[in-house]
Design an enzyme around this catalytic site. Structure first.
Site, PDB file in Angstrom:
ATOM      1  N   LYS A 147       0.853  -1.194   0.000  1.00  0.00           N
ATOM      2  CA  LYS A 147       0.000   0.000   0.000  1.00  0.00           C
ATOM      3  C   LYS A 147       0.889   1.245   0.000  1.00  0.00           C
ATOM      4  O   LYS A 147       1.469   1.619   0.996  1.00  0.00           O
ATOM      5  CB  LYS A 147      -0.932   0.045   1.224  1.00  0.00           C
ATOM      6  CG  LYS A 147      -2.054   1.052   0.969  1.00  0.00           C
ATOM      7  CD  LYS A 147      -2.588   1.742   2.172  1.00  0.00           C
ATOM      8  CE  LYS A 147      -1.799   2.880   2.711  1.00  0.00           C
ATOM      9  NZ  LYS A 147      -1.745   4.090   1.865  1.00  0.00           N
TER      10      LYS A 147
ATOM     11  N   GLU B  78      10.190   1.810  10.302  1.00  0.00           N
ATOM     12  CA  GLU B  78      11.182   2.848   9.982  1.00  0.00           C
ATOM     13  C   GLU B  78      10.458   4.176  10.116  1.00  0.00           C
ATOM     14  O   GLU B  78       9.625   4.516   9.276  1.00  0.00           O
ATOM     15  CB  GLU B  78      11.697   2.673   8.542  1.00  0.00           C
ATOM     16  CG  GLU B  78      12.453   1.394   8.297  1.00  0.00           C
ATOM     17  CD  GLU B  78      13.744   1.312   9.089  1.00  0.00           C
ATOM     18  OE1 GLU B  78      14.276   2.362   9.474  1.00  0.00           O
ATOM     19  OE2 GLU B  78      14.199   0.191   9.347  1.00  0.00           O
TER      20      GLU B  78
ATOM     21  N   CYS C 174      13.693  11.570   5.965  1.00  0.00           N
ATOM     22  CA  CYS C 174      13.766  11.182   7.378  1.00  0.00           C
ATOM     23  C   CYS C 174      15.172  11.391   7.935  1.00  0.00           C
ATOM     24  O   CYS C 174      15.359  11.513   9.135  1.00  0.00           O
ATOM     25  CB  CYS C 174      13.342   9.728   7.525  1.00  0.00           C
ATOM     26  SG  CYS C 174      14.306   8.619   6.491  1.00  0.00           S
TER      27      CYS C 174
ATOM     28  N   GLU D   3       9.763  16.559  14.963  1.00  0.00           N
ATOM     29  CA  GLU D   3      10.194  16.561  13.564  1.00  0.00           C
ATOM     30  C   GLU D   3       9.304  17.519  12.762  1.00  0.00           C
ATOM     31  O   GLU D   3       8.088  17.411  12.796  1.00  0.00           O
ATOM     32  CB  GLU D   3      10.029  15.132  13.016  1.00  0.00           C
ATOM     33  CG  GLU D   3      10.473  14.941  11.600  1.00  0.00           C
ATOM     34  CD  GLU D   3      10.096  13.565  11.051  1.00  0.00           C
ATOM     35  OE1 GLU D   3       8.979  13.085  11.328  1.00  0.00           O
ATOM     36  OE2 GLU D   3      10.929  12.976  10.339  1.00  0.00           O
TER      37      GLU D   3
HETATM   38  P1  NAP Z   1       2.466   8.389   7.568  1.00  0.00           P
HETATM   39  O1  NAP Z   1       1.369   9.384   7.590  1.00  0.00           O
HETATM   40  O2  NAP Z   1       2.777   7.687   8.839  1.00  0.00           O
HETATM   41  O3  NAP Z   1       2.095   7.349   6.412  1.00  0.00           O
HETATM   42  C1  NAP Z   1       2.955   6.333   5.949  1.00  0.00           C
HETATM   43  C2  NAP Z   1       2.125   5.258   5.252  1.00  0.00           C
HETATM   44  O4  NAP Z   1       1.287   4.620   6.217  1.00  0.00           O
HETATM   45  C3  NAP Z   1       1.188   5.805   4.184  1.00  0.00           C
HETATM   46  O5  NAP Z   1       1.071   4.852   3.157  1.00  0.00           O
HETATM   47  C4  NAP Z   1      -0.098   5.955   4.954  1.00  0.00           C
HETATM   48  O6  NAP Z   1      -1.204   6.004   4.115  1.00  0.00           O
HETATM   49  C5  NAP Z   1      -0.064   4.698   5.789  1.00  0.00           C
HETATM   50  N1  NAP Z   1      -0.906   4.690   6.989  1.00  0.00           N
HETATM   51  C6  NAP Z   1      -1.380   5.740   7.707  1.00  0.00           C
HETATM   52  N2  NAP Z   1      -2.128   5.291   8.759  1.00  0.00           N
HETATM   53  C7  NAP Z   1      -2.116   3.936   8.695  1.00  0.00           C
HETATM   54  C8  NAP Z   1      -2.683   2.889   9.497  1.00  0.00           C
HETATM   55  N3  NAP Z   1      -3.408   3.143  10.581  1.00  0.00           N
HETATM   56  N4  NAP Z   1      -2.457   1.601   9.132  1.00  0.00           N
HETATM   57  C9  NAP Z   1      -1.705   1.319   8.053  1.00  0.00           C
HETATM   58  N5  NAP Z   1      -1.150   2.262   7.249  1.00  0.00           N
HETATM   59  C10 NAP Z   1      -1.341   3.555   7.572  1.00  0.00           C
HETATM   60  O7  NAP Z   1       3.847   9.015   7.083  1.00  0.00           O
HETATM   61  P2  NAP Z   1       4.061   9.991   5.885  1.00  0.00           P
HETATM   62  O8  NAP Z   1       3.528  11.332   6.293  1.00  0.00           O
HETATM   63  O9  NAP Z   1       3.598   9.359   4.621  1.00  0.00           O
HETATM   64  O10 NAP Z   1       5.673  10.040   5.820  1.00  0.00           O
HETATM   65  C11 NAP Z   1       6.436  10.939   6.526  1.00  0.00           C
HETATM   66  C12 NAP Z   1       7.069  10.282   7.746  1.00  0.00           C
HETATM   67  O11 NAP Z   1       7.796   9.144   7.337  1.00  0.00           O
HETATM   68  C13 NAP Z   1       8.084  11.192   8.430  1.00  0.00           C
HETATM   69  O12 NAP Z   1       7.896  11.136   9.809  1.00  0.00           O
HETATM   70  C14 NAP Z   1       9.425  10.571   8.042  1.00  0.00           C
HETATM   71  O13 NAP Z   1      10.472  10.828   8.956  1.00  0.00           O
HETATM   72  C15 NAP Z   1       9.066   9.137   7.962  1.00  0.00           C
HETATM   73  N6  NAP Z   1      10.030   8.397   7.134  1.00  0.00           N
HETATM   74  C16 NAP Z   1      10.883   7.547   7.745  1.00  0.00           C
HETATM   75  C17 NAP Z   1      11.836   6.865   6.994  1.00  0.00           C
HETATM   76  C18 NAP Z   1      12.806   5.906   7.634  1.00  0.00           C
HETATM   77  O14 NAP Z   1      13.422   5.142   6.901  1.00  0.00           O
HETATM   78  N7  NAP Z   1      12.972   5.905   8.932  1.00  0.00           N
HETATM   79  C19 NAP Z   1      11.889   7.049   5.605  1.00  0.00           C
HETATM   80  C20 NAP Z   1      10.993   7.934   5.020  1.00  0.00           C
HETATM   81  C21 NAP Z   1      10.055   8.599   5.797  1.00  0.00           C
HETATM   82  P3  NAP Z   1      -1.805   7.449   3.721  1.00  0.00           P
HETATM   83  O15 NAP Z   1      -0.760   8.184   2.984  1.00  0.00           O
HETATM   84  O16 NAP Z   1      -2.956   7.086   2.882  1.00  0.00           O
HETATM   85  O17 NAP Z   1      -2.204   8.101   5.018  1.00  0.00           O
END
Ligand code: NAP
Length: 481
Positions: free
Chosen positions: A173, A248, A282, A384
């Site tokens: 997804k 992650e 990130c 963040e």
């Molecule tokens: P996010 O809102 O947590 O979403 C990540 C993914 O999870 C999206 O596909 C999202 O779908 C999905 N999701 C949301 N709620 C969910 C649930 N309850 N169950 C299952 N899936 C769910 O994060 P983001 O805003 O896309 O990304 C930014 C964050 O990612 C930042 O905090 C960044 O630091 C972190 N990040 C970390 C790394 C690493 O390697 N550590 C790498 C890249 C990014 P939707 O988009 O449809 O909500």
């Protein structure tokens, strides 16, 4: 208007309930596509298809699975330009970055795991008196890969490549915010003949279909990259069902600059670690600690370099700062700026949105921003921002900066700039971050463990770590006396 379809059972299919989500081109601020808001009936079809495919996929030799992954990588390479443009339109990042970072990294991920799986070996342990143990590593079954919007194709492939290489079937997804390259990826899978059901891509919002995927009883493990808040929800759901999870998550990473560093190299790289991908990496270093003897010089030079960044249409080759990924995220960053101002800290530059003329006049752009005097007690210092903003802080001694760097709930990555080997080793050892770079930043070797400590995640990806995550060890102990 483009329409994105789910990829289920080897075909591109409409969502059963015909619900769609608007997909925006963030640099134009306009809807340009629609993506399925999938429901349980779509997931049921995907799971059914994966169940049918699982045995023959896992029984296929590693060489054959590897060859298919190589073919997918080669096909993406042929369509490099199409993928790069699609990523830029969907995400707002400069085309130069999509071309030189996102697409090549996705290709590398596929090739790396295609090759890793044929070079992998299992362990054996012998005992005296004719006893030997050997450990088999079986695929887990059907696994979920949930990826974010900041590196849509790169992070999708980073997860599905190891999972597929060792014989799992995957329900992926992608983020609903940036689903386009995952859709193009599904077309490539069809073209190269990935057996149907081995990979199903189910689009939709995280709170709905994402959550259902995590909860589904046939999903054996969840590999997730995204925010810490979502990670905690996923961890709670998965652990109550005794599923394996790899998380992650976010970071509030320190960049530590000692006065004996290679100054030019540090300055050039710190601009990237601050504003690369509009700060939406990130691994970006949102907190910069500078030794007091060079603080004033650093501030002057850093501001000068940041001012040179060209914000504009991400499709233009002269642009190196594109738009923020979505309206919601744009407002989140601006509210972070308000909190910084309310705290009494000051922006040396930026701290506001940016209007870009012409085609991008309705796009979501933010100026590269540098903050000084940000109190370490405020939420802004601790949370963040995930945007083009960094804060500058002075330090005097090595011990002081170790303590400052560790003063966060996150523990993803850090960069240390020094020419003193002893300082480098000591600081690297004492700071609580999963990835520590010395005199560099974001230099990746796919064999190394990647991931964070504390609120930045659980488990590691990369190299053998991903292969271990996506497999179940089975020890066989034989007495052959
Ligand atoms: P996010 O809102 O947590 O979403 C990540 C993914 O999870 C999206 O596909 C999202 O779908 C999905 N999701 C949301 N709620 C969910 C649930 N309850 N169950 C299952 N899936 C769910 O994060 P983001 O805003 O896309 O990304 C930014 C964050 O990612 C930042 O905090 C960044 O630091 C972190 N990040 C970390 C790394 C690493 O390697 N550590 C790498 C890249 C990014 P939707 O988009 O449809 O909500």
């Amino acid at each position: 208007m483009k329409t994105i379809f789910n990829y289920i059972d080897g075909k591109l299919v409409k969502p059963k309930k015909a619900n769609y989500i608007d997909v925006f081109n963030p640099s134009r601020g306009k809807v340009y596509a629609k993506c399925p808001e999938s429901s349980s009936s779509d997931l049921t079809l995907a799971i059914k298809s994966s169940k049918k495919a699982l045995n023959s996929w896992k029984e296929l030799s590693n060489e054959k699975r590897s060859k298919i992954l190589f073919n997918i990588a080669n096909e993406i390479e042929k369509k490099h330009k199409e993928f790069a443009i699609a990523e830029t339109i969907d995400n707002g990042k400069p085309l130069n970055d999509s071309r030189s970072i996102d697409v090549p990294r996705a290709i590398n991920n596929l090739r790396f795991y295609a090759s890793a799986v044929i070079n992998d070996s299992s362990e054996s342990h012998s005992l005296p008196n004719n006893v030997i143990n050997y450990t088999l590593r079986d695929p887990l079954g059907i696994v979920a890969c949930i990826s974010p919007w900041n590196y849509p194709l790169h992070l999708l492939t980073w997860k599905i490549a190891p999972a597929l290489a060792i014989g799992n079937c995957v329900i992926a997804k992608p983020s609903e915010v940036t689903p386009m390259t995952a859709y193009l990826f599904s077309k490539v899978c069809i073209k190269v003949g990935l057996p149907k059901g081995v990979l199903n891509i189910v689009h939709g919002s995280g709170g709905n279909i994402g959550q259902e995927i995590v909860e589904h009883p046939d999903i054996k493990a969840v590999s997730f990259t995204g925010g810490t808040k979502t990670g905690k929800i996923i961890s709670k759901t998965a652990s109550s069902l005794l599923k394996k999870v790899s998380l992650e998550l976010g970071g509030k990473n320190p960049i530590i600059v000692f006065d004996d560093c290679n100054y030019e190299e540090m300055l050039k790289t710190t601009i990237k670690s601050s504003f690369g991908n509009q700060g939406q990496i990130c691994l970006c270093g949102e907190r910069i600690f500078i030794q007091d003897s060079i603080y004033t010089k650093f501030k002057k030079d850093f501001v000068k370099e940041a001012k040179k960044l060209k914000i504009g249409d991400p499709l233009k080759s002269t642009t190196n700062q594109g738009s923020i990924v979505s309206k919601a995220h744009y407002h989140k960053i601006l509210s972070y700026f308000n909190a910084v101002k309310d705290s009494g800290a000051k922006f040396i530059i930026g701290g506001r949105s940016k209007k870009v003329r012409g085609d991008c006049s309705d796009g979501w752009f933010i100026e590269p921003s540098i903050v000084e005097d940000l109190s370490r007690k405020t939420k802004c210092y601790k949370e963040e921002a995930f945007g083009p903003v960094v804060s500058l802080h002075k330090f005097k001694t090595r011990d002081e900066v170790i303590q400052l760097a560790n003063e966060t709930n996150y523990g993803l990555s850090a960069s240390i700039w020094t020419s003193n080997l002893k300082t480098a080793h000591k600081v690297a050892q004492m700071i609580d971050f999963g990835i520590v770079w010395v005199n560099t930043w974001n230099l990746r070797d796919l064999r190394t463990p990647f991931g964070g400590m504390k609120d930045s995640g659980l488990g590691r990806e990369g190299g053998k770590e991903s292969i271990r995550f996506f497999s179940e060890p089975k020890n066989v102990c034989i007495n052959y006396s």
